[in-house]
Scaffold this motif. Structure first.
Motif, PDB file in Angstrom:
ATOM      1  N   GLY A 279       0.820  -1.133  -0.030  1.00 23.97           N
ATOM      2  CA  GLY A 279       0.007   0.032  -0.231  1.00 23.97           C
ATOM      3  C   GLY A 279       0.984   1.222  -0.027  1.00 23.97           C
ATOM      4  N   ALA A 280       1.900   1.026   0.720  1.00 28.50           N
ATOM      5  CA  ALA A 280       2.744   2.576   0.743  1.00 28.50           C
ATOM      6  C   ALA A 280       3.436   2.822  -0.752  1.00 28.50           C
ATOM      7  N   VAL A 281       3.671   1.709  -1.390  1.00 30.46           N
ATOM      8  CA  VAL A 281       4.171   1.912  -2.558  1.00 30.46           C
ATOM      9  C   VAL A 281       3.175   2.602  -3.682  1.00 30.46           C
ATOM     10  N   LEU A 282       1.810   2.042  -3.692  1.00 28.71           N
ATOM     11  CA  LEU A 282       0.592   2.506  -4.360  1.00 28.71           C
ATOM     12  C   LEU A 282       0.683   3.957  -3.839  1.00 28.71           C
ATOM     13  N   ASP A 283       0.481   4.395  -2.669  1.00 34.17           N
ATOM     14  CA  ASP A 283       0.338   5.727  -2.197  1.00 34.17           C
ATOM     15  C   ASP A 283       1.441   6.541  -2.721  1.00 34.17           C
ATOM     16  N   ARG A 284       2.644   5.988  -2.672  1.00 34.46           N
ATOM     17  CA  ARG A 284       3.758   7.073  -3.459  1.00 34.46           C
ATOM     18  C   ARG A 284       3.502   6.979  -4.894  1.00 34.46           C
ATOM     19  N   ALA A 285       2.968   6.279  -5.682  1.00 30.24           N
ATOM     20  CA  ALA A 285       2.602   6.257  -7.151  1.00 30.24           C
ATOM     21  C   ALA A 285       1.287   7.262  -7.307  1.00 30.24           C
ATOM     22  N   ARG A 286       0.462   7.434  -6.654  1.00 32.66           N
ATOM     23  CA  ARG A 286      -0.619   8.128  -6.596  1.00 32.66           C
ATOM     24  C   ARG A 286      -0.250   9.469  -6.599  1.00 32.66           C
ATOM     25  N   LEU A 287       0.665   9.871  -6.055  1.00 26.57           N
ATOM     26  CA  LEU A 287       0.998  11.147  -5.835  1.00 26.57           C
ATOM     27  C   LEU A 287       2.012  11.909  -6.826  1.00 26.57           C
ATOM     28  N   LEU A 288       2.389  11.073  -7.585  1.00 25.58           N
ATOM     29  CA  LEU A 288       3.570  11.409  -8.507  1.00 25.58           C
ATOM     30  C   LEU A 288       2.854  11.951 -10.070  1.00 25.58           C
ATOM     31  N   ASP A 289       3.499  13.084 -10.726  1.00 28.96           N
ATOM     32  CA  ASP A 289       2.916  13.576 -11.897  1.00 28.96           C
ATOM     33  C   ASP A 289       3.730  13.363 -13.041  1.00 28.96           C
ATOM     34  N   TYR A 290       4.792  12.676 -12.931  1.00 28.44           N
ATOM     35  CA  TYR A 290       5.696  12.219 -13.915  1.00 28.44           C
ATOM     36  C   TYR A 290       6.177  10.817 -14.132  1.00 28.44           C
ATOM     37  N   PHE A 291       6.183   9.922 -15.305  1.00 29.51           N
ATOM     38  CA  PHE A 291       6.354   8.799 -15.421  1.00 29.51           C
ATOM     39  C   PHE A 291       6.989   8.422 -16.555  1.00 29.51           C
ATOM     40  N   ILE A 292       7.824   7.473 -16.541  1.00 26.74           N
ATOM     41  CA  ILE A 292       8.599   7.034 -17.783  1.00 26.74           C
ATOM     42  C   ILE A 292       8.339   5.563 -17.845  1.00 26.74           C
ATOM     43  N   ALA A 293       7.751   5.454 -18.979  1.00 19.89           N
ATOM     44  CA  ALA A 293       7.184   3.951 -19.160  1.00 19.89           C
ATOM     45  C   ALA A 293       7.510   3.354 -20.553  1.00 19.89           C
ATOM     46  N   GLU A 294       7.521   2.043 -20.867  1.00 13.56           N
ATOM     47  CA  GLU A 294       7.672   1.444 -21.962  1.00 13.56           C
ATOM     48  C   GLU A 294       6.439   1.698 -22.950  1.00 13.56           C
ATOM     49  N   ASP A 295       5.099   1.728 -22.297  1.00 15.90           N
ATOM     50  CA  ASP A 295       4.213   1.875 -22.929  1.00 15.90           C
ATOM     51  C   ASP A 295       3.229   3.127 -22.365  1.00 15.90           C
TER      52      ASP A 295
ATOM     53  N   PRO B 171      14.584   2.018  -5.204  1.00 19.37           N
ATOM     54  CA  PRO B 171      13.764   0.936  -5.700  1.00 19.37           C
ATOM     55  C   PRO B 171      12.440   0.633  -4.856  1.00 19.37           C
ATOM     56  N   LEU B 172      11.297   0.440  -5.240  1.00 17.46           N
ATOM     57  CA  LEU B 172      10.181   0.389  -4.584  1.00 17.46           C
ATOM     58  C   LEU B 172       9.710  -1.230  -4.507  1.00 17.46           C
ATOM     59  N   THR B 173       9.183  -1.694  -3.576  1.00 19.37           N
ATOM     60  CA  THR B 173       9.088  -3.368  -3.380  1.00 19.37           C
ATOM     61  C   THR B 173       7.669  -3.492  -4.176  1.00 19.37           C
ATOM     62  N   GLY B 174       7.952  -4.806  -4.898  1.00 19.91           N
ATOM     63  CA  GLY B 174       6.928  -5.158  -5.761  1.00 19.91           C
ATOM     64  C   GLY B 174       7.370  -6.534  -6.370  1.00 19.91           C
TER      65      GLY B 174
END
Length: 239
Positions: free
Chosen positions: A27-43, A121-124
């Motif tokens: 949950g803590a990782v998802l909470d972090r992701a929800r707050l970010l506004d810049y992502f670098i992704a394959e797709d 690195p975030l846990t997953g």
């Protein structure tokens, strides 16, 4: 943003398939992701789908998502990192599992270190480590080889080399394959390796259809699994 002059590059895990994110990502990782506004992704399209699934705190149209895939030129990677160097936090998101492992994001992470940006690195879920843990094979000495050659003769030579190295080093050898070529690669594998070599096939990890089985190559020859279209990890240990 981070309090430092430079932002932080978070390594954000993704699910390994169609499963609820909160079932495999803390949950803590998802909470972090929800707050970010810049992502670098394959797709970027699938990244937006992931952010929608986890319920981003920001409107999707306000989130910047840049593409980093195997076609991204090395000279273009620096521009992806520029917002982080300017103080903006970002997340590197893979298509499945942990980013930067068998993934083009490794080059971005290396550049972040070179430029002095913090990398977290975030846990997953990691299919490679999950498969190794569940295989019962040598867990202290192991090597990951990513994708093996596609051409048959080269694949046979690569498998023979892995088997020799496994026996010489007492080391588990790990590789992956594109799902639609899984059955072909497994067929070549069991025809090439010695009958007494142990082989683990771990498929659909973390999904409802998950299967992990370790047995001798001879046993696999008698009962080949149906793998077409199923993400799988292969592990061998020569005896």
């Amino acid at each position: 943003m981070s309090s430092d002059a430079k932002g932080t590059l978070y390594l954000l895990p993704n699910t390994l398939g169609e499963t609820a994110a909160d079932a495999v990502i803390p949950g803590a990782v998802l909470d972090r992701a929800r707050l970010l506004d810049y992502f670098i992704a394959e797709d970027p399209k699938s990244a937006r789908a992931f952010l929608k699934r986890i319920g981003s705190a920001r409107a999707l149209q306000d989130i910047r998502i840049e593409r980093l895939d195997h076609n991204t030129r090395t000279s273009d990677i620096a521009s992806l990192l520029e917002p982080v160097l300017a103080g903006r936090d970002a997340a590197l998101l893979s298509e499945a599992g942990m980013p930067a492992i068998a993934d083009p994001g490794a080059n971005l992470v290396r550049l972040a270190h070179q430029r002095g940006a913090r990398v977290v690195p975030l846990t997953g879920p990691s299919s490679i480590l999950l498969a190794l843990c569940a295989s019962g094979l040598e867990g202290q000495r192991f090597a990951f080889h990513g994708y093996l050659p596609v051409e048959e003769a080269e694949l046979v030579q690569a498998l023979k080399r892995l088997e020799r190295d496994s026996q010489r080093l007492k080391q588990t050898q790990i590789f992956i394959e594109t799902p639609y070529r899984n059955e072909r690669t497994l067929g070549t594998t069991v025809r090439t390796l010695a009958p007494h070599t142990l082989l683990c096939v771990a498929s659909d990890l973390t999904l409802a259809t998950e299967s992990v089985r370790t047995q001798t190559v001879a046993a696999w020859r008698e009962q080949p699994p149906r793998l077409k279209g199923r993400p799988s990890v292969f592990l061998l240990l020569a005896r």
